[in-house]
Design a protein around this motif. Structure first.
Motif: not given
Length: 252
Positions: A124-131, A141-150, A236-241
């Motif tokens: 869907g709209d969680t991970m895009f190509a290069a985005g 932080a939730q979206l970052l965790a979801s991307l890391k899961k994928l 940290d990583e979450a703040a950078s994201f």
């Protein structure tokens, strides 16, 4: 093995159609007309629909499709009009071409799901190509965790996002990660595909790990770019994201 075909909808959406032996499964039909034309032309029976989240450009065609294909089972998050079988993380959806595993990937919306079948990921709209998607309901932080899961899926996994955003995402990726050699190669290839009227998708997890800045926000090169945008050394990583996503929100 099943085939996957992109059906264009609106200005930049894709309705992904999985097909095998005359049977079809559609992912995120925001509008019905282009999907119905395709099914008729290819003489396919619509067995099921997978919905990733509640935004209208992903589920707006459900009512019309239900009239045309009343026996098609519609899988998706709870609370979406037209979903006939609610699913959640860890569920298995039995489809004509194999079982799909349901993944919870909140961030873009709180109800967002992804579906993995064999080596294909419909995200869907969680991970895009290069985005990645904008944060509308969840938190960075939730979206970052979801991307890391994928990103933990096998590198060969094919990634099927719901939008053709690749070229604009690559322009931002080059601003955030300008020395990354993968990006220049990818931009040249994908620009050529779009000039020929072809989709840039699917991507792969391996390619996203190498070139998607939202999966690389802890890398020194991207942290340096964020510092130039007003970031902090101690982020940290979450703040950078979160800073990276905010930068992309306003990027032109």
């Amino acid at each position: 093995m099943f085939n996957v075909t992109p059906i264009g909808a609106f200005s930049d959406n894709y309705i992904w159609v999985l097909q095998q032996d005359g049977r079809a499964v559609a992912v995120d039909p925001g509008e019905a007309a282009p999907l119905l034309r395709f099914l008729q032309r290819e003489k396919l029976r619509l067995d099921a629909i997978l919905v990733t989240h509640h935004h209208a450009d992903h589920c707006g065609g459900l009512a019309e499709l239900a009239r045309a294909w009343p026996d098609a089972v519609v899988y998706g998050p709870p609370g979406i009009a037209g979903v006939t079988k609610e699913v959640k993380a860890g569920d298995t959806v039995r489809l004509p071409m194999g079982d799909a595993t349901v993944l919870a990937v909140p961030g873009h919306t709180l109800d967002h799901l992804a579906y993995r079948i064999d080596d294909a990921l419909f995200c869907g709209d969680t991970m895009f190509a290069a985005g990645c998607g904008r944060v509308f309901e969840g938190t960075p932080a939730q979206l970052l965790a979801s991307l890391k899961k994928l990103a933990q899926l096998p590198p060969s996994t094919k990634v099927y996002p719901a939008h053709e955003y690749t070229l604009s995402n690559l322009r931002f990726a080059l601003a955030a990660d300008p020395a990354n050699p993968v990006l220049a190669v990818r931009q040249s290839r994908d620009q050529g595909l779009r000039e020929r009227g072809q989709p840039t998708l699917p991507s792969t997890i391996a390619l996203e790990l190498a070139s998607n800045p939202f999966l690389r926000c802890a890398e020194p090169a991207i942290r340096q770019s964020l510092l130039a945008q007003g970031g902090r050394e101690d982020d940290d990583e979450a703040a950078s994201f979160a800073r990276l996503r905010a930068w992309k929100d306003d990027f032109r």
